[in-house]
Scaffold this motif. Structure first.
Motif, PDB file in Angstrom:
ATOM      1  N   MET A  93       0.851  -1.192   0.000  1.00 52.83           N
ATOM      2  CA  MET A  93       0.000   0.000   0.000  1.00 52.83           C
ATOM      3  C   MET A  93       0.885   1.240   0.000  1.00 52.83           C
ATOM      4  O   MET A  93       1.659   1.459   0.929  1.00 52.83           O
ATOM      5  CB  MET A  93      -0.916  -0.013   1.225  1.00 52.83           C
ATOM      6  CG  MET A  93      -1.798   1.219   1.368  1.00 52.83           C
ATOM      7  SD  MET A  93      -3.094   1.340   0.123  1.00 52.83           S
ATOM      8  CE  MET A  93      -4.149  -0.016   0.617  1.00 52.83           C
ATOM      9  N   ARG A  94       0.764   2.028  -1.053  1.00 46.78           N
ATOM     10  CA  ARG A  94       1.565   3.250  -1.201  1.00 46.78           C
ATOM     11  C   ARG A  94       0.634   4.455  -1.061  1.00 46.78           C
ATOM     12  O   ARG A  94      -0.287   4.632  -1.881  1.00 46.78           O
ATOM     13  CB  ARG A  94       2.286   3.268  -2.541  1.00 46.78           C
ATOM     14  CG  ARG A  94       3.354   2.181  -2.648  1.00 46.78           C
ATOM     15  CD  ARG A  94       3.903   2.034  -4.052  1.00 46.78           C
ATOM     16  NE  ARG A  94       4.573   3.233  -4.537  1.00 46.78           N
ATOM     17  CZ  ARG A  94       5.848   3.551  -4.265  1.00 46.78           C
ATOM     18  NH1 ARG A  94       6.580   2.746  -3.485  1.00 46.78           N
ATOM     19  NH2 ARG A  94       6.399   4.637  -4.760  1.00 46.78           N
ATOM     20  N   ILE A  95       0.867   5.259  -0.027  1.00 48.84           N
ATOM     21  CA  ILE A  95       0.011   6.401   0.283  1.00 48.84           C
ATOM     22  C   ILE A  95       0.838   7.671   0.192  1.00 48.84           C
ATOM     23  O   ILE A  95       1.900   7.788   0.821  1.00 48.84           O
ATOM     24  CB  ILE A  95      -0.607   6.277   1.687  1.00 48.84           C
ATOM     25  CG1 ILE A  95      -1.428   4.990   1.792  1.00 48.84           C
ATOM     26  CG2 ILE A  95      -1.469   7.499   2.013  1.00 48.84           C
ATOM     27  CD1 ILE A  95      -1.915   4.695   3.200  1.00 48.84           C
ATOM     28  N   ILE A  96       0.364   8.626  -0.582  1.00 43.98           N
ATOM     29  CA  ILE A  96       1.038   9.914  -0.720  1.00 43.98           C
ATOM     30  C   ILE A  96       0.223  10.990  -0.024  1.00 43.98           C
ATOM     31  O   ILE A  96      -1.015  10.988  -0.062  1.00 43.98           O
ATOM     32  CB  ILE A  96       1.250  10.268  -2.204  1.00 43.98           C
ATOM     33  CG1 ILE A  96       2.573   9.670  -2.696  1.00 43.98           C
ATOM     34  CG2 ILE A  96       1.230  11.771  -2.449  1.00 43.98           C
ATOM     35  CD1 ILE A  96       2.930  10.009  -4.113  1.00 43.98           C
ATOM     36  N   SER A  97       0.923  11.923   0.613  1.00 45.73           N
ATOM     37  CA  SER A  97       0.333  13.141   1.152  1.00 45.73           C
ATOM     38  C   SER A  97       1.008  14.326   0.481  1.00 45.73           C
ATOM     39  O   SER A  97       2.241  14.358   0.363  1.00 45.73           O
ATOM     40  CB  SER A  97       0.523  13.207   2.670  1.00 45.73           C
ATOM     41  OG  SER A  97       0.072  14.446   3.181  1.00 45.73           O
ATOM     42  N   TRP A  98       0.181  15.295   0.055  1.00 42.92           N
ATOM     43  CA  TRP A  98       0.753  16.455  -0.648  1.00 42.92           C
ATOM     44  C   TRP A  98      -0.140  17.674  -0.472  1.00 42.92           C
ATOM     45  O   TRP A  98      -1.320  17.628  -0.789  1.00 42.92           O
ATOM     46  CB  TRP A  98       0.914  16.136  -2.129  1.00 42.92           C
ATOM     47  CG  TRP A  98       1.643  17.186  -2.940  1.00 42.92           C
ATOM     48  CD1 TRP A  98       2.500  18.133  -2.477  1.00 42.92           C
ATOM     49  CD2 TRP A  98       1.576  17.363  -4.363  1.00 42.92           C
ATOM     50  NE1 TRP A  98       2.983  18.887  -3.513  1.00 42.92           N
ATOM     51  CE2 TRP A  98       2.438  18.427  -4.687  1.00 42.92           C
ATOM     52  CE3 TRP A  98       0.885  16.710  -5.381  1.00 42.92           C
ATOM     53  CZ2 TRP A  98       2.615  18.880  -5.995  1.00 42.92           C
ATOM     54  CZ3 TRP A  98       1.056  17.154  -6.680  1.00 42.92           C
ATOM     55  CH2 TRP A  98       1.921  18.222  -6.983  1.00 42.92           C
TER      56      TRP A  98
END
Length: 268
Positions: A1-6
């Motif tokens: 699971m790859r989660i990005i915050s931006w």
């Protein structure tokens, strides 16, 4: 699971950059802050076309706004809240399944706090402190066993989260009152995933001011963006990534994307 915050600093303006980021990082879930778009104008068709059919958002005109987009099923959590009695679109919580367990993902955009670190004369700073206090008290009572908290928290808490600890002690985002309150929030039951991978004595930044023309050379950054997880998820932590190169893209946000990768099978 790859989660990005931006903190994208205007979703509609930077849709092309979001597309580039997806090609670069291949995330499963993306949490955006400062989308700056009211709900009726949210570009849902454009997001779905990028390969993210599950879209949840809370927005307002010109300011704030958060959204979560996902390749996999998510639903809005009842834990989504308004803070400090203001409907200013700073928090969105979603639920999904990870490693066979229900998991809560919190996406936050904490108030910046203005320029003067004095709550008696700066209502924006007072709002920030009240927001942190209210969030801390709430999470003491409501933290889920499997939880992830990401977002622009607008505080660089550690000495090496800023380019100069001594020079920034009286600058909003690194004042002792802010860093203490953020630490208290973290200690309601979270672990700082970024500092599990990058030791606290290592410089780590996610934001570089627009005011600095040669931001990369001077490197006067701050770690304002964060990835927190509950202890139950720490065995699943694979890596974190700070996409510093995005700050050099055309018409960038002043924040860069950060990624957390969790493996459902912690033995891999």
């Amino acid at each position: 699971m790859r989660i990005i915050s931006w903190n994208i600093n205007s979703l509609r303006l930077r849709l092309p950059l979001l597309k580039e980021l997806i090609q670069l990082a291949k995330p499963d879930i993306i949490c955006l802050q400062e989308t700056k778009v009211p709900d009726p104008l949210f570009p849902q068709e454009d997001i779905v076309a990028l390969g993210y059919p599950y879209v949840i958002y809370k927005g307002m005109k010109s300011y704030n706004g958060v959204c979560v987009i996902s390749k996999y099923p998510i639903k809005q959590s009842l834990f989504t809240r308004n803070w400090c009695n203001q409907e200013d679109c700073r928090h969105l919580a979603v639920e999904f399944e990870f490693a066979g367990q229900p998991t809560i993902l919190h996406n936050f955009y904490v108030p910046a706090g203005g320029d003067e670190p004095d709550p008696d004369i700066n209502p924006k700073f007072l709002h920030k402190l009240n927001f942190l206090k209210e969030a801390t008290e709430w999470f003491k009572e409501n933290l889920n066993y499997n939880s992830i908290l990401v977002g622009d928290l607008n505080i660089a808490p550690l000495e090496h989260d800023v380019w100069s600890h001594k020079q920034l002690l009286k600058v909003v985002s690194h004042t002792p009152i802010e860093t203490t309150k953020l630490t208290q929030w973290l200690e309601t039951g979270f672990v700082d995933a970024m500092r599990m991978i990058a030791p606290p004595d290592q410089k780590l930044y996610t934001w570089w001011s627009y005011r600095n023309k040669d931001w990369e050379k001077s490197n006067r950054g701050r770690r304002l963006d964060h990835l927190w997880i509950t202890p139950a998820l720490t065995p699943h932590l694979q890596t974190i990534e700070v996409y510093k190169e995005v700050r050099s893209w055309e018409k960038p946000s002043d924040h860069v994307p950060i990624l957390i990768e969790l493996n459902e099978n912690p033995s891999i």
